[in-house]
Write an enzyme that holds these catalytic residues in place. Structure first.
Site, mmCIF file in Angstrom:
data_model
loop_
_atom_site.group_PDB
_atom_site.id
_atom_site.type_symbol
_atom_site.label_atom_id
_atom_site.label_comp_id
_atom_site.label_asym_id
_atom_site.label_seq_id
_atom_site.Cartn_x
_atom_site.Cartn_y
_atom_site.Cartn_z
ATOM 1 N N ARG A 1 -36.952 11.984 42.366
ATOM 2 C CA ARG A 1 -38.183 11.708 43.124
ATOM 3 C C ARG A 1 -38.346 12.679 44.287
ATOM 4 O O ARG A 1 -39.453 13.173 44.535
ATOM 5 C CB ARG A 1 -38.178 10.264 43.642
ATOM 6 C CG ARG A 1 -38.447 9.268 42.544
ATOM 7 C CD ARG A 1 -38.105 7.881 42.962
ATOM 8 N NE ARG A 1 -36.653 7.730 43.119
ATOM 9 C CZ ARG A 1 -36.023 6.569 43.114
ATOM 10 N NH1 ARG A 1 -36.702 5.459 43.004
ATOM 11 N NH2 ARG A 1 -34.716 6.510 43.234
ATOM 12 N N ARG B 1 -17.048 -3.511 31.522
ATOM 13 C CA ARG B 1 -17.388 -2.170 31.074
ATOM 14 C C ARG B 1 -16.177 -1.283 31.338
ATOM 15 O O ARG B 1 -15.660 -1.230 32.460
ATOM 16 C CB ARG B 1 -18.577 -1.647 31.863
ATOM 17 C CG ARG B 1 -18.839 -0.211 31.541
ATOM 18 C CD ARG B 1 -19.849 0.384 32.471
ATOM 19 N NE ARG B 1 -20.020 1.775 32.138
ATOM 20 C CZ ARG B 1 -20.266 2.723 33.040
ATOM 21 N NH1 ARG B 1 -20.389 2.409 34.311
ATOM 22 N NH2 ARG B 1 -20.413 3.969 32.659
ATOM 23 N N ARG C 1 -24.398 17.101 38.724
ATOM 24 C CA ARG C 1 -23.472 17.766 37.797
ATOM 25 C C ARG C 1 -24.155 18.950 37.122
ATOM 26 O O ARG C 1 -25.340 18.881 36.784
ATOM 27 C CB ARG C 1 -22.994 16.789 36.717
ATOM 28 C CG ARG C 1 -21.926 15.854 37.214
ATOM 29 C CD ARG C 1 -21.558 14.826 36.181
ATOM 30 N NE ARG C 1 -21.934 13.509 36.624
ATOM 31 C CZ ARG C 1 -21.954 12.427 35.860
ATOM 32 N NH1 ARG C 1 -21.613 12.493 34.595
ATOM 33 N NH2 ARG C 1 -22.308 11.266 36.349
ATOM 34 N N ASN D 1 -18.799 -4.487 36.058
ATOM 35 C CA ASN D 1 -18.867 -3.038 35.883
ATOM 36 C C ASN D 1 -18.222 -2.410 37.114
ATOM 37 O O ASN D 1 -18.844 -2.312 38.169
ATOM 38 C CB ASN D 1 -20.343 -2.629 35.757
ATOM 39 C CG ASN D 1 -20.512 -1.144 35.536
ATOM 40 O OD1 ASN D 1 -19.564 -0.371 35.668
ATOM 41 N ND2 ASN D 1 -21.726 -0.748 35.203
ATOM 42 N N GLY E 1 -30.468 9.516 33.612
ATOM 43 C CA GLY E 1 -30.365 8.847 34.911
ATOM 44 C C GLY E 1 -29.750 9.838 35.882
ATOM 45 O O GLY E 1 -29.999 11.045 35.780
ATOM 46 N N ASN E 2 -28.930 9.363 36.825
ATOM 47 C CA ASN E 2 -28.194 10.310 37.672
ATOM 48 C C ASN E 2 -27.260 11.143 36.809
ATOM 49 O O ASN E 2 -27.104 12.340 37.004
ATOM 50 C CB ASN E 2 -27.388 9.558 38.725
ATOM 51 C CG ASN E 2 -28.250 9.197 39.899
ATOM 52 O OD1 ASN E 2 -29.053 10.003 40.354
ATOM 53 N ND2 ASN E 2 -28.111 7.979 40.366
ATOM 54 N N HIS F 1 -22.051 6.850 27.846
ATOM 55 C CA HIS F 1 -23.308 6.073 27.781
ATOM 56 C C HIS F 1 -23.489 5.433 26.410
ATOM 57 O O HIS F 1 -24.626 5.178 25.981
ATOM 58 C CB HIS F 1 -24.555 6.961 28.037
ATOM 59 C CG HIS F 1 -24.624 7.585 29.390
ATOM 60 N ND1 HIS F 1 -24.984 8.906 29.572
ATOM 61 C CD2 HIS F 1 -24.403 7.067 30.621
ATOM 62 C CE1 HIS F 1 -24.976 9.171 30.864
ATOM 63 N NE2 HIS F 1 -24.629 8.083 31.523
ATOM 64 N N GLY G 1 -33.242 5.778 34.417
ATOM 65 C CA GLY G 1 -34.161 5.973 35.552
ATOM 66 C C GLY G 1 -35.234 7.032 35.313
ATOM 67 O O GLY G 1 -36.429 6.757 35.417
ATOM 68 N N GLU H 1 -27.587 -2.029 29.675
ATOM 69 C CA GLU H 1 -26.162 -1.944 29.346
ATOM 70 C C GLU H 1 -25.468 -3.292 29.533
ATOM 71 O O GLU H 1 -24.604 -3.664 28.747
ATOM 72 C CB GLU H 1 -25.508 -0.834 30.180
ATOM 73 C CG GLU H 1 -25.984 0.535 29.688
ATOM 74 C CD GLU H 1 -25.658 1.687 30.622
ATOM 75 O OE1 GLU H 1 -26.327 1.801 31.654
ATOM 76 O OE2 GLU H 1 -24.740 2.460 30.309
ATOM 77 N N GLU I 1 -37.185 6.520 31.767
ATOM 78 C CA GLU I 1 -38.099 5.369 31.761
ATOM 79 C C GLU I 1 -39.249 5.539 32.729
ATOM 80 O O GLU I 1 -40.361 5.077 32.472
ATOM 81 C CB GLU I 1 -37.332 4.085 32.162
ATOM 82 C CG GLU I 1 -36.351 3.617 31.117
ATOM 83 C CD GLU I 1 -35.377 2.569 31.663
ATOM 84 O OE1 GLU I 1 -35.752 1.821 32.590
ATOM 85 O OE2 GLU I 1 -34.240 2.514 31.161
HETATM 86 P P1 ADP Z 1 -27.684 5.843 37.258
HETATM 87 O O1 ADP Z 1 -27.224 6.936 36.331
HETATM 88 O O2 ADP Z 1 -27.089 5.925 38.625
HETATM 89 O O3 ADP Z 1 -27.685 4.459 36.647
HETATM 90 P P2 ADP Z 1 -30.586 5.633 37.075
HETATM 91 O O4 ADP Z 1 -30.670 5.377 35.620
HETATM 92 O O5 ADP Z 1 -30.974 4.551 38.020
HETATM 93 O O6 ADP Z 1 -29.206 6.233 37.516
HETATM 94 O O7 ADP Z 1 -31.526 6.911 37.357
HETATM 95 C C1 ADP Z 1 -31.612 7.494 38.631
HETATM 96 C C2 ADP Z 1 -32.612 8.656 38.566
HETATM 97 O O8 ADP Z 1 -33.898 8.132 38.165
HETATM 98 C C3 ADP Z 1 -32.813 9.336 39.913
HETATM 99 O O9 ADP Z 1 -32.871 10.744 39.732
HETATM 100 C C4 ADP Z 1 -34.165 8.834 40.339
HETATM 101 O O10 ADP Z 1 -34.848 9.760 41.127
HETATM 102 C C5 ADP Z 1 -34.876 8.682 39.022
HETATM 103 N N1 ADP Z 1 -36.033 7.793 39.143
HETATM 104 C C6 ADP Z 1 -36.038 6.457 39.342
HETATM 105 N N2 ADP Z 1 -37.310 6.002 39.456
HETATM 106 C C7 ADP Z 1 -38.123 7.078 39.326
HETATM 107 C C8 ADP Z 1 -39.536 7.286 39.348
HETATM 108 N N3 ADP Z 1 -40.383 6.269 39.526
HETATM 109 N N4 ADP Z 1 -39.990 8.542 39.180
HETATM 110 C C9 ADP Z 1 -39.148 9.566 39.019
HETATM 111 N N5 ADP Z 1 -37.808 9.452 38.972
HETATM 112 C C10 ADP Z 1 -37.298 8.228 39.127
#
Ligand code: ADP
Length: 397
Positions: free
Chosen positions: A284, A90, A240, A7, A209-210, A179, A330, A383, A333
């Site tokens: 977080r 990917r 974004r 990736n 996620g981000n 995605h 993130g 993924e 989940e």
């Molecule tokens: P990416 O798009 O970079 O793959 P992820 O799917 O890892 O990102 O998601 C990142 C986001 O998930 C961040 O905003 C992070 O704060 C949030 N996150 C991860 N663990 C937790 C948690 N335990 N509680 C709240 N937010 C979380």
């Protein structure tokens, strides 16, 4: 024999090595700061994890470093590169050319190249990764798995923008969506969890996620998704903006004397949770600041949930009803607080969250209350797993 998953991001490269027969994870890791100062490689699983500082001037060097690490006599995971039978890559943008995963040929490389203007940061990195693997593992089968492919089933009324038609014909301006591997995977897992055939289900999948996107899935097919020509459209995200009034762009450009590149960068890197909270793009941090009484952090949380809620509502109507809403990535989940904010007040439209189930549990699970007309599921995304499955399916053909 093994399958390697690559990736390649603009300045990073993640990899996983899995056993072809058992699908067990044998090695994984990432190269960071590719093409920049301070680059390093991290690899290995659990206690065997190692980090080494190493110059990585480009993705070719990054892949070479990954392969060297795998071959190293000091606990390397393979004896010879011939044991890697296939590499799954990917690729972010496949334009209108690809609606599924394909074996990489010269023609496929040319098509990915043609899509570079649509994904100027991502596709060149993906291509460099592909070329390096062909060069270093000429005998392995190379497979491309596209983020856009799953959304190629969208009807034209959903993927067209109401702009002059020539923008579509001449410039390929349309909604592509991203995605796709994640939306596809969690929708398939959701069907299995609900013990239903995907054909019989209407689902809304929320990848938060981000970056974040939401997809409406009817009978296993993506019929609409929140990201567009680029991953900037749709939800408010970590950095974004997501969708805004397009007239804001020329307005701020004139008012602040900014170039198109500068406003594009602001919308991609300085907006979203970061722009509103002024603190962080990481949920977080924003949750912690809001709990301490920071009003802008609280506003950022409310805006984020509001945007997600809006798309769930829109897609409920577009689908003509929904069987289940799926939360993944993130935030989807792991953040019970954000899920609670998103589903707050939706009982009247049949989405009843069970606050106890929402706050507890791990892995694939249901978090809606018993009898909730619409089921709410948490499904961890995978993924890389989709890439391995697609490579295996192609190998077995
Ligand atoms: P990416 O798009 O970079 O793959 P992820 O799917 O890892 O990102 O998601 C990142 C986001 O998930 C961040 O905003 C992070 O704060 C949030 N996150 C991860 N663990 C937790 C948690 N335990 N509680 C709240 N937010 C979380």
């Amino acid at each position: 024999m093994y399958i390697l998953v690559i990736n390649a991001g603009s300045s990073s490269l993640k990899f996983q090595l899995v056993n072809q027969d058992t699908r067990a994870l044998v090695d994984k890791g990432l190269c960071e700061k590719v093409g920049l100062d301070g680059s390093f490689l991290q690899y290995g699983i659990g206690d065997a994890e190692k980090t080494i500082d190493i110059p990585l001037p480009n993705h070719h060097a990054a892949i070479q470093a990954v392969l060297n690490a795998m071959l190293s006599t000091d606990g390397g995971s393979v004896e010879s590169l011939d044991q890697i039978v296939a590499v799954g890559h990917r690729v972010v943008h496949g334009g209108e050319y690809f609606s599924g995963s394909v074996v990489i040929t010269d023609d496929v490389i040319n098509r990915i190249e043609e899509c570079v203007p649509l994904a100027p940061l991502h596709n060149p990195a993906g291509l460099m990764g592909i070329r390096a693997c062909i060069d270093l593992m000429p005998n392995a089968l190379q497979v491309a798995v596209f983020d856009t492919a799953f959304h190629q089933t969208m009807p034209k009324k959903a993927f067209m923008y109401p702009l002059p038609y020539e923008f579509y014909e001449n410039l390929s301006v349309r909604r592509y969506g991203f995605h796709g591997t994640s939306h596809r995977y969690v929708s398939e897992r959701a069907a299995a969890y609900l013990n239903k055939n995907p054909d019989e289900l209407k689902l809304i999948t929320c990848h938060l996620g981000n970056g974040g996107s939401i997809t409406a899935i009817d009978g296993g097919r993506s019929v609409d998704t929140s990201m567009g020509l680029t991953p900037l459209e749709g939800l408010m995200m970590g950095t974004r903006s997501g969708s805004i009034d397009p007239a804001i762009l020329p307005f701020v450009m004139k008012a602040e004397g900014l170039t198109a590149e500068e406003v594009e960068s602001i919308m991609n890197r300085k907006s979203g949770l970061l722009g509103i909270s002024g603190l962080s793009s990481d949920l977080r941090d924003v949750l912690a600041a809001a709990a301490d009484g920071n009003e802008r952090a609280q506003l950022a949380l409310e805006m984020f949930a509001y945007a997600v809620k809006g798309y769930i509502g829109r897609y409920t109507f577009i689908l003509g009803g929904v069987d289940a809403v799926v939360m993944t990535a993130g935030i989807g989940e792991r953040s019970a607080d954000m899920r609670a904010l998103i589903f707050e007040g939706l009982e009247g439209v049949g989405m009843v969250l069970d606050s106890e189930l929402n706050a507890t549990g791990r892995g694939e699970r249901e978090i809606s209350a018993e009898g909730s007309p619409v089921r709410i599921l948490v499904i961890p995304t995978d993924e890389e797993g989709v890439i391995v499955s697609d490579v295996l399916a192609i190998l077995q053909r």
